[in-house]
Design a protein around this motif. Sequence first.
Motif, PDB file in Angstrom:
ATOM      1  N   ARG A 117      -2.634   4.551   5.159  1.00 37.46           N
ATOM      2  CA  ARG A 117      -4.074   4.698   5.404  1.00 37.46           C
ATOM      3  C   ARG A 117      -4.412   4.851   6.892  1.00 37.46           C
TER       4      ARG A 117
ATOM      5  N   GLU B 291       0.826  -1.203   0.000  1.00 35.04           N
ATOM      6  CA  GLU B 291       0.000   0.000   0.000  1.00 35.04           C
ATOM      7  C   GLU B 291       0.864   1.258   0.000  1.00 35.04           C
TER       8      GLU B 291
ATOM      9  N   LEU C 213      -5.328  -4.921  -2.909  1.00 33.75           N
ATOM     10  CA  LEU C 213      -5.497  -3.702  -3.696  1.00 33.75           C
ATOM     11  C   LEU C 213      -5.743  -4.061  -5.155  1.00 33.75           C
TER      12      LEU C 213
ATOM     13  N   ASP D 143      -2.573  -9.515  -0.245  1.00 28.17           N
ATOM     14  CA  ASP D 143      -2.716  -8.196  -0.858  1.00 28.17           C
ATOM     15  C   ASP D 143      -4.022  -8.139  -1.640  1.00 28.17           C
TER      16      ASP D 143
ATOM     17  N   ARG E 298      -2.840  -2.785   9.090  1.00 22.75           N
ATOM     18  CA  ARG E 298      -1.853  -2.420   8.078  1.00 22.75           C
ATOM     19  C   ARG E 298      -1.270  -1.046   8.382  1.00 22.75           C
TER      20      ARG E 298
END
Length: 273
Positions: A252, A28, A48, A46, A248
């Motif tokens: 973010r 990320e 994304l 993952d 995570r």
Amino acid sequence: MATDDAGKQVRLPRAARRVVSLLPAGTETLVALGAGDRIVGRTRYDDLPEVAHLPSVGGGLDPSLEALVALQPDLVLAFETAGGSRIRARLEELGIPVFAIAPQDTTDIFRNLERLGQLVGRDAAADSIARHVRAELDAVRSSVRGRQTPTVFYVVGIDPPMTAGPQTFISQLIGVAGGRTSVPDVQALWPQISLEEIVHRQPDIVLLPVGKDSAASLARLRSEPGWRELRAVQQGRIATVPADLMNRPGPRIGEAARRLRQALHPASGATRP
């Protein structure tokens, strides 16, 4: 050159162009830096969309070394465990540089953002993201100023009971969001706490990170002996947050702080920045 969380200096002849990331927070971060096109391999965890098309090398702690090496990376991002990165020595014997990441608090998160920016030649982007994330955290902190600060037990594990210690990024983000850990006197980063001790402390809110099956996680917590004796559980003061977001430690964390604020102060979430 950058020093990783294992204290080792990682030197690259040029900015990394073929990166295998073995932890979603690293993935990320690279995507946020605008270096998503440098990623050539990921883990099964993952999610994304930007990396969905890339080959998976398996788990972050137990990747397929053969699959990883076949991708010809010039940098591997690996999680640094208490016993050290399990694959670092093997990769370095093959001449593949490894940057170990093990962020525990928000200072580590910002430091790794800066270091990864250096390694992929995106220093300016790293500075910009850091300023933006700090502004996000400041906005959340300001929005709950003057409100009551409930004590919070963040559930890392149900059996055995585990939580986030006061020096972790989780507890720091809870503080930003207008709460406070129910275990401020605990020194360990991710301690086991007896159910008797949790019941003795009677946290105002139990914060439960959940995945897709949130109903099952809630039902288990409400039915487990000890947990069901907590007044917060009996009175419905269990709040849920997305596990993937909370677990995570990357760019973010501003979003994570907003979700925590919504969980701890639901009346403020819809109208505050």
